[in-house]
Motif scaffolding. Structure first.
Motif, mmCIF file in Angstrom:
data_model
loop_
_atom_site.group_PDB
_atom_site.id
_atom_site.type_symbol
_atom_site.label_atom_id
_atom_site.label_comp_id
_atom_site.label_asym_id
_atom_site.label_seq_id
_atom_site.Cartn_x
_atom_site.Cartn_y
_atom_site.Cartn_z
ATOM 1 N N TYR A 277 32.207 53.827 55.218
ATOM 2 C CA TYR A 277 31.511 53.400 56.436
ATOM 3 C C TYR A 277 30.337 54.310 56.750
ATOM 4 O O TYR A 277 29.227 53.842 57.057
ATOM 5 C CB TYR A 277 32.507 53.377 57.600
ATOM 6 N N ARG A 278 30.558 55.621 56.685
ATOM 7 C CA ARG A 278 29.462 56.547 56.981
ATOM 8 C C ARG A 278 28.289 56.372 56.024
ATOM 9 O O ARG A 278 27.127 56.402 56.433
ATOM 10 C CB ARG A 278 29.966 57.990 56.926
ATOM 11 N N GLU A 279 28.597 56.181 54.737
ATOM 12 C CA GLU A 279 27.526 56.019 53.760
ATOM 13 C C GLU A 279 26.748 54.719 53.970
ATOM 14 O O GLU A 279 25.511 54.696 53.912
ATOM 15 C CB GLU A 279 28.109 56.061 52.347
ATOM 16 N N LEU A 280 27.464 53.620 54.225
ATOM 17 C CA LEU A 280 26.787 52.330 54.399
ATOM 18 C C LEU A 280 26.014 52.252 55.694
ATOM 19 O O LEU A 280 24.964 51.605 55.768
ATOM 20 C CB LEU A 280 27.826 51.200 54.332
ATOM 21 N N VAL A 281 26.499 52.910 56.750
ATOM 22 C CA VAL A 281 25.775 52.906 58.023
ATOM 23 C C VAL A 281 24.430 53.597 57.876
ATOM 24 O O VAL A 281 23.417 53.174 58.449
ATOM 25 C CB VAL A 281 26.637 53.575 59.120
ATOM 26 N N LYS A 282 24.406 54.687 57.097
ATOM 27 C CA LYS A 282 23.121 55.358 56.862
ATOM 28 C C LYS A 282 22.137 54.441 56.152
ATOM 29 O O LYS A 282 20.939 54.449 56.444
ATOM 30 C CB LYS A 282 23.347 56.632 56.046
ATOM 31 N N VAL A 283 22.650 53.648 55.200
ATOM 32 C CA VAL A 283 21.771 52.770 54.421
ATOM 33 C C VAL A 283 21.274 51.601 55.257
ATOM 34 O O VAL A 283 20.100 51.224 55.192
ATOM 35 C CB VAL A 283 22.515 52.264 53.176
ATOM 36 N N TRP A 284 22.152 51.047 56.110
ATOM 37 C CA TRP A 284 21.815 49.821 56.849
ATOM 38 C C TRP A 284 21.481 50.073 58.302
ATOM 39 O O TRP A 284 21.485 49.129 59.098
ATOM 40 C CB TRP A 284 22.970 48.828 56.745
ATOM 41 N N PRO A 286 19.373 50.216 61.529
ATOM 42 C CA PRO A 286 18.115 49.503 61.856
ATOM 43 C C PRO A 286 16.882 50.384 61.821
ATOM 44 O O PRO A 286 15.800 49.912 61.471
ATOM 45 C CB PRO A 286 18.392 48.966 63.276
ATOM 46 N N ASP A 287 17.000 51.657 62.169
ATOM 47 C CA ASP A 287 15.823 52.533 62.167
ATOM 48 C C ASP A 287 15.302 52.790 60.767
ATOM 49 O O ASP A 287 14.151 53.190 60.598
ATOM 50 C CB ASP A 287 16.165 53.870 62.837
ATOM 51 N N HIS A 288 16.124 52.564 59.745
ATOM 52 C CA HIS A 288 15.697 52.807 58.367
ATOM 53 C C HIS A 288 15.287 51.522 57.658
ATOM 54 O O HIS A 288 14.898 51.579 56.490
ATOM 55 C CB HIS A 288 16.829 53.477 57.575
ATOM 56 N N ASN A 289 15.401 50.389 58.316
ATOM 57 C CA ASN A 289 15.084 49.105 57.686
ATOM 58 C C ASN A 289 14.279 48.238 58.637
ATOM 59 O O ASN A 289 14.682 47.111 58.975
ATOM 60 C CB ASN A 289 16.377 48.386 57.269
ATOM 61 N N ARG A 299 24.014 42.913 58.941
ATOM 62 C CA ARG A 299 24.818 43.772 58.070
ATOM 63 C C ARG A 299 25.449 44.916 58.868
ATOM 64 O O ARG A 299 26.604 45.275 58.647
ATOM 65 C CB ARG A 299 23.922 44.341 56.965
ATOM 66 N N PHE A 300 24.689 45.472 59.825
ATOM 67 C CA PHE A 300 25.188 46.580 60.637
ATOM 68 C C PHE A 300 26.373 46.134 61.492
ATOM 69 O O PHE A 300 27.370 46.855 61.630
ATOM 70 C CB PHE A 300 24.054 47.107 61.514
ATOM 71 N N ILE A 301 26.301 44.927 62.048
ATOM 72 C CA ILE A 301 27.401 44.402 62.860
ATOM 73 C C ILE A 301 28.640 44.162 61.989
ATOM 74 O O ILE A 301 29.772 44.457 62.390
ATOM 75 C CB ILE A 301 26.965 43.107 63.562
ATOM 76 N N GLU A 302 28.443 43.638 60.774
ATOM 77 C CA GLU A 302 29.572 43.438 59.860
ATOM 78 C C GLU A 302 30.265 44.754 59.524
ATOM 79 O O GLU A 302 31.495 44.822 59.461
ATOM 80 C CB GLU A 302 29.090 42.769 58.574
#
Length: 321
Positions: A277-284, A286-289, A299-302
């Motif tokens: 979860y921590r790794e995927l939250v960093k990737v997805w 909103p501030d980074h995409n 994706r963030f809500i999922e």
């Protein structure tokens, strides 16, 4: 109105790092530089102490220089050093305050404006188009990297020194209210992105502090969770010996979907759920995409829903008999 040396020294002592004495003497470029660098990083403010008498005399017309039309100012190593330092400073502030703006645009523009501001201090100036062109070309050669602020600032400073000239004389000076308005707008343009980044960072720290109670609770219950996992493993050993293993039917559709969203095999440990979860939250995040806002938010809500489904206490798994 004649300027008084005593008033100039008083403003220098009370608000020198903010350039109040320069505003009083009509040196707006110098005042803006001091506002954005807090008195030339402190050293320039102290240096002003010895120059105030000459500046007051110039403001009163007694020390006005002769007409410089057609002449070029002498090369100033001190001004060159100041241009390089302020250009680098502006470039670094742009990298901190405007991370969402492409570096090839924000960095050379900030560096060029910083160099041009130093070039405009006093009775001198430089040709801004040439200074900005040198900054953009050099930044492009270095692909806008953060470390490129040094060569970019150096190149822009050299070009500014090459195209230095005296300011035209006889230009009408705006009223004090208009001057203060322009200075305020310039300060706001410089400080607003940095203030936004500061508030964003503060919000992140606040979120971390609010998550501490939950982290402490998780730590306190960790021995009990470890014991429960051990009981599950021991209880399921007989089924494993018969070759049946865990059946997917023991998991709900929501749990299966949650493991799929987090990219984990069914039955992964809570620690794996936290890590993924921590790794995927960093990737997805909103501030980074910002280029894919709708997809990122979905994706963030999922990820949030999957984490809430699996991050709680482990549920009992049905074992095939």
């Amino acid at each position: 109105m004649a300027k008084r040396l005593l008033v100039a020294y008083g403003l220098w002592a009370l608000g020198g790092p903010l350039g109040l004495h320069h505003i009083y003497l009509g040196r707006d470029s110098h005042a803006l530089l001091w506002m954005l660098t807090l008195g030339g990083f402190g050293g320039g403010w102290l240096w002003d102490f010895w120059h105030l008498p000459a500046w007051v005399a110039t403001a009163n017309g007694a020390g006005a220089a002769r007409d410089h039309e057609g002449t070029v100012p002498a090369l100033s190593p001190l001004r060159l050093v100041g241009q390089v330092m302020v250009g680098m400073y502006f470039g670094l502030m742009a990298a901190l305050g405007l991370p969402w703006v492409p570096a090839l645009l924000a960095q050379p523009l900030a560096v060029g404006l910083g160099v041009q501001l130093v070039s405009s201090v006093g009775d001198q100036t430089a040709q801004a188009p040439n200074t900005l062109t040198a900054a953009f070309l050099t930044s492009f050669l270095f692909q806008g990297r953060v470390l490129a602020v040094l060569p970019t600032s150096l190149a822009a400073s050299i070009v500014a020194q090459r195209h230095r000239r005296y300011k035209p004389r006889g230009m009408p000076r705006p009223r004090l209210a208009a001057r203060l308005y322009h200075l305020s707008l310039a300060c706001l343009a410089f400080a607003a992105p940095l203030a936004y980044r500061g508030l964003y960072g503060a919000a992140g720290v606040l979120g971390t502090l609010m998550a501490l109670p939950r982290a402490v609770t998780e730590l306190l219950f960790m021995p009990f969770r470890a014991l429960w996992l051990l009981v599950e493993l021991l209880g399921g050993s007989s089924a494993c010996e018969r070759g049946t293993g865990f059946q997917a039917s023991g998991w709900s559709q929501r749990q299966l979907r949650a493991y799929e969203v987090l990219g984990l095999p069914v039955g992964s440990s809570v620690e794996d759920v936290h890590r993924s979860y921590r790794e995927l939250v960093k990737v997805w995040h909103p501030d980074h995409n910002r280029q894919r806002v709708e997809e990122t938010e979905k994706r963030f809500i999922e990820l949030q829903e999957a984490y809430e489904e699996l991050a709680g206490p482990r549920r009992t798994v049905t074992v095939a008999g």
